[in-house]
Design a protein around this motif. Sequence first.
Motif, PDB file in Angstrom:
ATOM      1  N   ALA A 140       0.830  -1.205   0.000  1.00  0.00           N
ATOM      2  CA  ALA A 140       0.000   0.000   0.000  1.00  0.00           C
ATOM      3  C   ALA A 140       0.867   1.258   0.000  1.00  0.00           C
ATOM      4  O   ALA A 140       0.593   2.209  -0.750  1.00  0.00           O
ATOM      5  CB  ALA A 140      -0.926  -0.003   1.215  1.00  0.00           C
ATOM      6  N   ARG A 141       1.919   1.280   0.824  1.00  0.00           N
ATOM      7  CA  ARG A 141       2.801   2.444   0.869  1.00  0.00           C
ATOM      8  C   ARG A 141       3.493   2.640  -0.473  1.00  0.00           C
ATOM      9  O   ARG A 141       3.575   3.747  -0.996  1.00  0.00           O
ATOM     10  CB  ARG A 141       3.851   2.293   1.975  1.00  0.00           C
ATOM     11  N   THR A 143       2.513   1.577  -3.447  1.00  0.00           N
ATOM     12  CA  THR A 143       1.552   1.965  -4.476  1.00  0.00           C
ATOM     13  C   THR A 143       1.182   3.438  -4.327  1.00  0.00           C
ATOM     14  O   THR A 143       1.158   4.180  -5.317  1.00  0.00           O
ATOM     15  CB  THR A 143       0.288   1.085  -4.384  1.00  0.00           C
ATOM     16  N   LEU A 144       0.913   3.869  -3.121  1.00  0.00           N
ATOM     17  CA  LEU A 144       0.574   5.271  -2.876  1.00  0.00           C
ATOM     18  C   LEU A 144       1.743   6.182  -3.247  1.00  0.00           C
ATOM     19  O   LEU A 144       1.590   7.174  -3.963  1.00  0.00           O
ATOM     20  CB  LEU A 144       0.189   5.471  -1.411  1.00  0.00           C
ATOM     21  N   LEU A 148       1.546   8.557  -6.572  1.00  0.00           N
ATOM     22  CA  LEU A 148       1.520  10.010  -6.426  1.00  0.00           C
ATOM     23  C   LEU A 148       2.710  10.688  -7.091  1.00  0.00           C
ATOM     24  O   LEU A 148       2.606  11.839  -7.526  1.00  0.00           O
ATOM     25  CB  LEU A 148       1.484  10.396  -4.945  1.00  0.00           C
TER      26      LEU A 148
END
Length: 170
Positions: A140-141, A143-144, A148
Amino acid sequence: MMNTAVGSALGAAYWLIAARYYAASDVGFAAAVLPLVGLLSSMGTLGLSVGLIRFLPEAESDPDRTRRMVNTSLTLSAGTSMALGIVYLLGINVWSPNLSFLRADVRIAAAFVVFCGLMAIGPVLDAAAIAYRKSGYVVARSTLFNGLRGPLPIVFVGIFGFFGLILPVL
């Protein structure tokens, strides 16, 4: 494996955007500085991320101890990485004179040192998540973070020069 796949795909998209909107010299400088910051920050972690994976599960019953271990690892990693950044800047004319512009302006030099410290934080946080068997947080980290950073160079184009390519990576 998912983390690597997502990071690689979004990283390639990032460099495609960079090549589209930035001058070739800016992309070249960023392509030289980013791996350098990555190397210094990797060295600065002192293997503490591996230590967290090994020792955090044993300390799980004591929340204060685990908190201290993670905080100490974060502090030492960031501090050591920043110190390595300073050492690199002091010897930049010996190691890579073409990057001496990093030391030419105090703001750029300070940003480089801070970038080294910030880049050391991610691997330590990832290791803590892995130690707690929460690898989904790592994906998740990543991908975020990688998702971004793709559009940010477009926002920064013309504002920060080649640092517009480095800022989104942090």
